[in-house]
Design an enzyme around this catalytic site. Structure first.
Site, PDB file in Angstrom:
ATOM      1  N   SER A 198       0.837  -1.191   0.000  1.00 27.34           N
ATOM      2  CA  SER A 198       0.000   0.000   0.000  1.00 27.34           C
ATOM      3  C   SER A 198       0.882   1.255   0.000  1.00 27.34           C
ATOM      4  O   SER A 198       1.684   1.418  -0.906  1.00 27.34           O
ATOM      5  CB  SER A 198      -0.969  -0.040   1.182  1.00 27.34           C
ATOM      6  N   GLU A 323      -8.797  -4.448  -4.554  1.00 26.49           N
ATOM      7  CA  GLU A 323      -8.194  -3.720  -3.444  1.00 26.49           C
ATOM      8  C   GLU A 323      -9.227  -2.964  -2.612  1.00 26.49           C
ATOM      9  O   GLU A 323      -9.254  -3.075  -1.387  1.00 26.49           O
ATOM     10  CB  GLU A 323      -7.157  -2.725  -3.984  1.00 26.49           C
ATOM     11  N   HIS A 415      -7.827  -5.470  -0.287  1.00 26.16           N
ATOM     12  CA  HIS A 415      -6.617  -4.787   0.156  1.00 26.16           C
ATOM     13  C   HIS A 415      -6.084  -5.450   1.423  1.00 26.16           C
ATOM     14  O   HIS A 415      -6.858  -5.790   2.327  1.00 26.16           O
ATOM     15  CB  HIS A 415      -6.944  -3.313   0.426  1.00 26.16           C
TER      16      HIS A 415
END
Length: 495
Positions: A198, A323, A415
């Protein structure tokens, strides 16, 4: 190396450039699975007082032996509630520290090194997560380091008379610490791979495009990388608005008059996501993060990569399939009444690309409006950027993957889902809320095994991404290698 036993623990001591540190063995020294953990070693002075908004200052030497038995203080305060990874906050002032996990402390083993930079949108996250424990990498012959850095406005906010990119400078000093000290922990400073997820994935991509950082690492593994590249205009606007909201001048003196709690309060209000701000984030990226400052970052990361920076560095890059589909999960029942085309237009889908995109993503579209909206948001924020980065690198050594295994909790690959597979820690805490019951160990063996291979040899074990084949590793059950694994994203790049 000095070893001492205390109760059931065996301590081990190692010399660093600033002084001697005492860590702890997990398992019996000499066992194949044993490794030592050195936690909370400061690489810089505490960023408080006059150093709060300054460039990091290397830690002054200490006398005697410093205990490195517990995680150090974290820049994250409290629980921002933005990540599914268990990332605890640790109170204290000395927030700039490293954690070293090694199977071979105080030896000349020269093992490959993995340096992990945590995510959290550049304003949250913690290196003290049990998911980031390097024990499984140690088992496989890799020394692992997790680093901390200043977050949010303290780390990345524009201040008229303060050094820019303070969080980036923290990364650089931590990596310098690794170069100077990792050999004492059995690591090879000439074989350092930087990795992150991320915002951490964005961090390692930023470093890949930074000419002044090239000597600090030798490979990059970017998981769901979110590039920031905050423009000078946007950064200054954010800083001035935050100062105005706090009733101070946008200077070191002004911001220093505000408590840490007050700045966090102002920062949270300024970065809250609503319908308008969500579209702004899609179009412009994150509000706080690495900024184009004309000094450390003279141009955007994409421009640097296009100019050939980092082409000698092997890169693994990829993302999960969905995600940010979680952003629409709670409203799934309501969204089923909204036509998919209307929803995508509201999220910024250009009309000429609507039909080709829906056709390329027909399987996802059949599952409902929420799922196709989440896939589009994922593509806009992560997967189009991934393909652009790969294209900019040309013939540079690059490997591409998709993480497609659907979570047993969410039903899609959300995610953060791939992180425990990367660290091979499916038996760690808080796994079921993210992955569901009984996530497949075989898949963790494949994801983690590829990471170990890449850190050790510079090759993760599947074909390099080339044109026109566009070979892509798809991590699922079963895992495969396919041609052009991101074909469904390409309608967004056409024209």
């Amino acid at each position: 190396m000095t070893q001492t036993s205390t109760g059931t623990s065996t301590h081990v001591e190692v010399d660093t450039t600033a002084g001697r540190v005492r860590g702890a063995w997990r398992g019996e020294p000499g066992e194949a699975s044993a490794s030592a953990a050195f936690l909370g070693i400061p690489f810089a002075e505490a960023p408080v007082g006059e150093l709060r908004f300054a460039a990091p200052v290397p830690k002054a030497p200490w006398e005697g032996v410093r205990d490195a038995l517990e995680f150090g203080a974290t820049a994250q305060r409290g629980d921002p509630g933005v990540t599914l990874i268990p990332e605890p906050s640790v109170p204290g002032e000395s927030t700039l520290n490293v954690n070293v996990f090694t199977p071979a402390p105080a030896t000349d083993s020269a093992l490959p090194v993995l340096v992990w930079i945590h995510g959290g949108g550049f304003f949250a996250g913690s290196p003290a997560s049990l998911w980031y424990d390097g024990g499984r990498f140690n088992r496989d012959g890799v020394v692992t380091v997790t680093i901390s850095y200043r977050l949010g406005f303290d780390g990345f906010g524009w201040i008229s008379d303060a050094p820019s990119n303070r969080g980036v400078r923290d990364w650089l000093l931590a990596l310098e610490w690794v170069q100077e000290n990792i050999a004492s922990f059995g690591g090879d400073p000439s074989r350092v791979t930087i990795a992150g997820q991320s915002a951490g994935g964005g961090a390692v991509l930023t470093l890949l495009g930074m000419e002044s950082a090239q000597h600090l690492f030798h490979g990059v593994y970017a998981i769901s990388g979110a590039l920031a590249d905050v423009t000078p205009e946007r950064g200054e606007k954010f800083g001035r608005e935050l100062a105005a909201a706090g009733g101070v001048e946008p200077t070191v003196a002004g911001f220093s008059s505000l408590s840490e709690e007050r700045i966090l309060e102002l920062q949270k209000k300024a970065t809250e996501l609503g319908p308008d701000s969500l579209q702004s984030m899609i179009d412009d990226g994150l509000g706080l993060g690495p900024a184009i400052d004309g000094e450390l970052l003279t141009r955007s990361t994409k421009e640097s990569l296009a100019a050939g920076v980092g082409t000698d560095k092997p890169l693994v890059i990829g993302a999960t399939d969905d995600e940010f589909t979680m952003a629409f999960a709670e409203a799934e029942k309501k969204l089923r009444w909204i036509p998919k085309s209307l929803m995508l237009k509201k999220l910024g889908m250009p009309k000429p690309k609507l039909k080709p995109y829906l056709a390329a993503n027909a399987e996802v579209a059949r599952t409902g409006t929420a799922r196709i909206a989440g896939r589009f948001l994922t593509d806009q924020m992560f997967r189009t950027a991934l393909l652009k980065i790969v294209a900019l690198r040309g013939d540079a050594p690059t490997w591409v993957y998709r993480f497609s295994w659907p979570s047993g909790t969410f039903g899609f690959a959300e995610h953060c889902l791939d992180v425990p597979f990367f660290f091979d820690c499916l038996d760690s805490i808080a796994m079921e809320p993210l992955a569901g019951p009984n996530p497949p160990q075989q898949l963790a063996d494949q994801v983690h095994g590829g990471a170990v291979a890449f850190v050790s040899t510079g090759d993760p074990g599947w074909p390099r991404y080339t044109e026109p084949g566009r070979e892509t590793r798809v991590f699922d059950t079963p895992s495969t290698v396919v041609s052009d694994g991101y074909a469904s994203v390409r309608p967004l790049l056409a024209g």
